[in-house]
Design an enzyme around this catalytic site. Structure first.
Site, PDB file in Angstrom:
ATOM      1  CG  PHE A   1      -1.926  -1.014   1.346  1.00 57.80           C
ATOM      2  CD1 PHE A   1      -3.238  -0.767   0.969  1.00 57.80           C
ATOM      3  CD2 PHE A   1      -1.601  -2.277   1.820  1.00 57.80           C
ATOM      4  CE1 PHE A   1      -4.204  -1.755   1.081  1.00 57.80           C
ATOM      5  CE2 PHE A   1      -2.558  -3.270   1.931  1.00 57.80           C
ATOM      6  CZ  PHE A   1      -3.869  -3.004   1.556  1.00 57.80           C
ATOM      7  CG  ASP A   2       1.060   5.897  -1.602  1.00 58.14           C
ATOM      8  OD1 ASP A   2       2.199   6.156  -1.179  1.00 58.14           O
ATOM      9  OD2 ASP A   2       0.194   6.756  -1.835  1.00 58.14           O
ATOM     10  CE  LYS A   3       2.367   8.519   5.320  1.00 56.22           C
ATOM     11  NZ  LYS A   3       1.344   9.605   5.491  1.00 56.22           N
ATOM     12  CB  THR A   4       0.081  10.290   1.294  1.00 57.29           C
ATOM     13  OG1 THR A   4       1.131  10.351   2.248  1.00 57.29           O
ATOM     14  CG2 THR A   4      -0.686  11.598   1.291  1.00 57.29           C
TER      15      THR A   4
ATOM     16  CB  ILE B   1      -3.374  -0.431  -3.795  1.00 54.81           C
ATOM     17  CG1 ILE B   1      -4.519   0.588  -3.851  1.00 54.81           C
ATOM     18  CG2 ILE B   1      -2.953  -0.715  -2.368  1.00 54.81           C
ATOM     19  CD1 ILE B   1      -5.823   0.082  -3.266  1.00 54.81           C
TER      20      ILE B   1
END
Length: 668
Positions: A354-357, A555
């Site tokens: 996962f990307d965070k922001t 994602i």
């Protein structure tokens, strides 16, 4: 019922060109199949019961041959002239062989079952295709547009960028755009899969909005095909009719049928080898009278039965029917899947990065900690901080002002002499005193009271919890510190838990934020590990490493994370509605800004893989049983019944995907 060429670009050419289908409303195949059955019944039973002379019965059987073999012959000949042999051709050879042996009734029975099976199969497959084409019908044909002082109704194809469209209550929106006047709740489920209507409000500056469409917020942006609520909206058009988000989705989903999955490629290669082998086996079987004690007629009949038994109809349709149904179901749920390859691949993966922001988090910082120092109150600390930060356009400053206004009701505008100290913080004057706000390094550089040790320790503790910290000093007095954080989405923790239930065992974060922030968010939402302090190139390297260890889905938002998604086994873009970049770069696009559709997409892909496996085993199993059965004497009639039955079972098993529901996303 055909081989893989059924799914060539011209797989529906006969439907479009056939005069019979146009005259009979697209029902020509089923009507011809019924006529074949009726004539077969009269031609077979009439002479047996003595109600028809044998000559009339024979004419009826000839008619049954015509109606039962018309479409199969037309299609088979077309492919033969292209140098391609298909399953229809094998069936016609078997029926011709039966007639040659004088078994006209049995040959007509073969053609009847083949024709009725073909028609029912096409009907079932069209159900899946109609689920896709129905999306295209969501946009209205006309729009009410205001040009200058006049209002007129025009075709949506005549809309131009910049037009102001008037949408009244309960009407479908005719174009993509943004709201310039009015407020309403809009049902975006056909586009994004969101269960609840989304409140829409006008932009503050239409000129700025039109100049930077990608920066529009969800409450301002609208999509063609969505349904207006009770309010009236004036919408400025941003995309032409053929370029709307809905139009692009329909086009991409329709094209997805031609993008083959690994299983489709395998079955296509298998058929190229298998079908010639079937023909060779039939020829050898027809010559078996040379070594067996039987008449040539019996050997030839057995060869025709082998042709029927070994035709891999169910195998040819097993994977395409499941892929088509899965892609159509996904599109209806606000998930765009670009073909069978990513749909199958996602179902095999046990790792997601996962990307965070903006993916796991809301995408904007929030004020989460207010830590006064000494005798200072929270109100005083927040009042001074907000007054100074109101002069800054930095996202962190805007977050402080926004949340302070929520807590205090208003923000002072008395600060002056604002200055930004790059990489350290800001300064200003308020109530005759200098105010400094920033990190610990700022107070090592500016004159005045040094940072107290106990305050520094408390700030370090906040930072260790993933907070972005700001220390505040007014004059010589330290007022305290505030902490901001891009908070996790409300649904993130439940989504991670649901993915684990589905079978995803490794979940991680790759982020450009510092490691403390990444660790804090990962711990809160339940990820296994977080990789922070990553530059875009570092993200690509990390994804490549994860891909080598068994494959990984990535994602992100489809823009900043495009390189990492491109290198992942499956790239998934979130919030892709209206984003051309996200729609182009991702293998799978979650149209809504809703993380809850991810378990739906993963669950659907796994269900699709299960059904593909079921279909393959069923189709290969029937062929494996029928071939030896016909070699040892099973007749053409029973072979046809089992053969056609297995094909229909495979297709209708695949259609179950159109009703797929994930338990956490019942609204989709």
């Amino acid at each position: 019922m055909k081989m893989a060429n059924k799914h060539d670009d011209n797989h529906t050419e006969h439907d479009h060109d056939d005069i019979l289908n146009r005259v009979l409303g697209g029902r020509a195949e089923i009507i011809f199949a019924i006529l074949c059955g009726v004539l077969l019944l009269f031609g077979w039973l009439g002479p047996k019961l003595g109600v028809l002379p044998g000559s009339v019965g024979f004419v009826c059987l000839i008619g049954a041959y015509f109606f039962g073999g018309y479409f199969a012959l037309r299609e088979a000949l077309g492919k033969v002239f292209q140098g391609k042999f298909q399953i229809d051709f094998l069936m016609l050879v078997a029926a011709t062989g039966a007639a040659f042996l004088g078994e006209w009734a049995e040959g007509a029975f073969l053609l009847f079952l083949f024709a009725i099976g073909h028609a029912l199969e096409k009907y079932a497959m069209n159900r899946a295709r109609n689920a896709i084409s129905a999306l295209a019908d969501l946009t209205p044909d006309e729009a009410v547009v205001r040009r200058g002082s006049s209002t007129e109704t025009i075709s949506v194809d005549d809309l131009v960028i910049g037009d102001i469209v008037i949408v009244r209550s309960n009407e479908r929106l005719p174009a993509d755009g943004f709201v310039v006047s009015g407020q309403s709740a809009v049902n975006q489920a056909p586009i994004t899969g969101e269960s609840a209507p989304v409140d829409k409000s006008p932009v503050q500056d239409a000129v700025k909005a039109a100049a930077n469409i990608d920066a529009l917020k969800a409450e301002n942006r609208v999509f063609a095909g969505s349904i207006n609520g009770t309010g009236s909206l004036d919408i400025q058009v941003t995309k032409l009719a053929g370029e709307t988000t809905l139009a692009r989705v329909v086009k991409m989903v329709s094209e997805a049928e031609t993008r083959q999955s690994p299983t489709q490629s395998f079955t296509k290669k298998f058929e190229k080898i298998f079908v010639p082998c079937v023909i060779v086996l039939a020829v050898l079987t027809s010559l078996s009278f040379l070594i067996l004690n039987e008449a040539p007629r019996e050997s030839f009949y057995r060869a025709m039965a082998v042709l029927v038994a070994a035709s891999p109809c169910a195998l040819a349709i097993a994977t395409p029917s499941a892929i088509l149904s899965g892609v159509a179901r996904a599109a209806r749920g606000g998930v765009l899947i670009k073909g069978g390859a990513p749909l199958e691949a996602l179902g095999t993966l046990d790792a997601i990065a996962f990307d965070k922001t903006g993916t796991l988090t809301e995408g904007e910082p929030k004020l989460v900690d207010i830590m006064p120092y000494g005798n200072v109150t929270e109100t005083e600390l927040l009042r001074v901080s907000a007054a100074v930060e109101a002069l800054s356009d930095h996202p962190l400053a805007q977050a402080v002002v926004r949340d302070a206004k929520t807590r205090l009701g208003s923000v002072s505008s008395d600060a002056s002499n604002f200055a930004s100290i790059t990489g350290r913080g800001v300064s200003a004057r308020l109530e005759g005193k200098a105010v400094h706000i920033g990190n610990a390094a700022l107070f090592d550089e500016v004159e005045g009271t040094p940072l107290p040790q106990d305050l520094a320790e408390r700030v370090n503790d906040m930072a260790a919890q993933g907070r972005t910290t700001m220390i505040v000093r007014q004059g010589e007095i330290y007022l305290g510190a505030i902490g901001l954080m891009d908070t996790p989405r409300e649904a993130a923790k439940a989504v991670i838990a649901r993915l684990r239930e589905i079978g995803v065992t490794r979940m991680m974060m790759i982020s450009g934020d510092n490691q403390n922030v990444a660790d804090a968010v990962a711990k809160e939402v339940g990820l296994d590990i977080a990789f922070g302090d990553l530059m875009p190139a570092d993200k690509v390297t990390k994804i490549k490493q994860l891909k080598e260890s068994g494959g990984v889905a990535m994602i992100g938002d489809g823009v900043n994370d495009a390189p990492a998604m491109a290198n992942a086994t499956v790239g998934i873009a979130m919030g892709a509605a209206g984003s051309d970049v996200a729609l182009e770069t991702a293998d799978i696009a979650l149209m809504g800004d809703d993380l809850e559709t991810l378990p739906f997409a993963v669950g659907l892909s796994r269900a699709t893989r299960r059904i593909i496996r079921q279909n393959l085993w069923a189709s290969l199993g029937v062929v494996a049983i029928l071939i030896p059965a016909t070699l040892f004497g099973l007749g053409i009639g029973p072979a046809v019944i089992i053969h056609e039955g297995s094909t229909l079972i495979v297709v209708f098993n695949a259609l179950r995907l159109l009703a797929f529901k994930d338990k956490t996303t019942q609204h989709i």
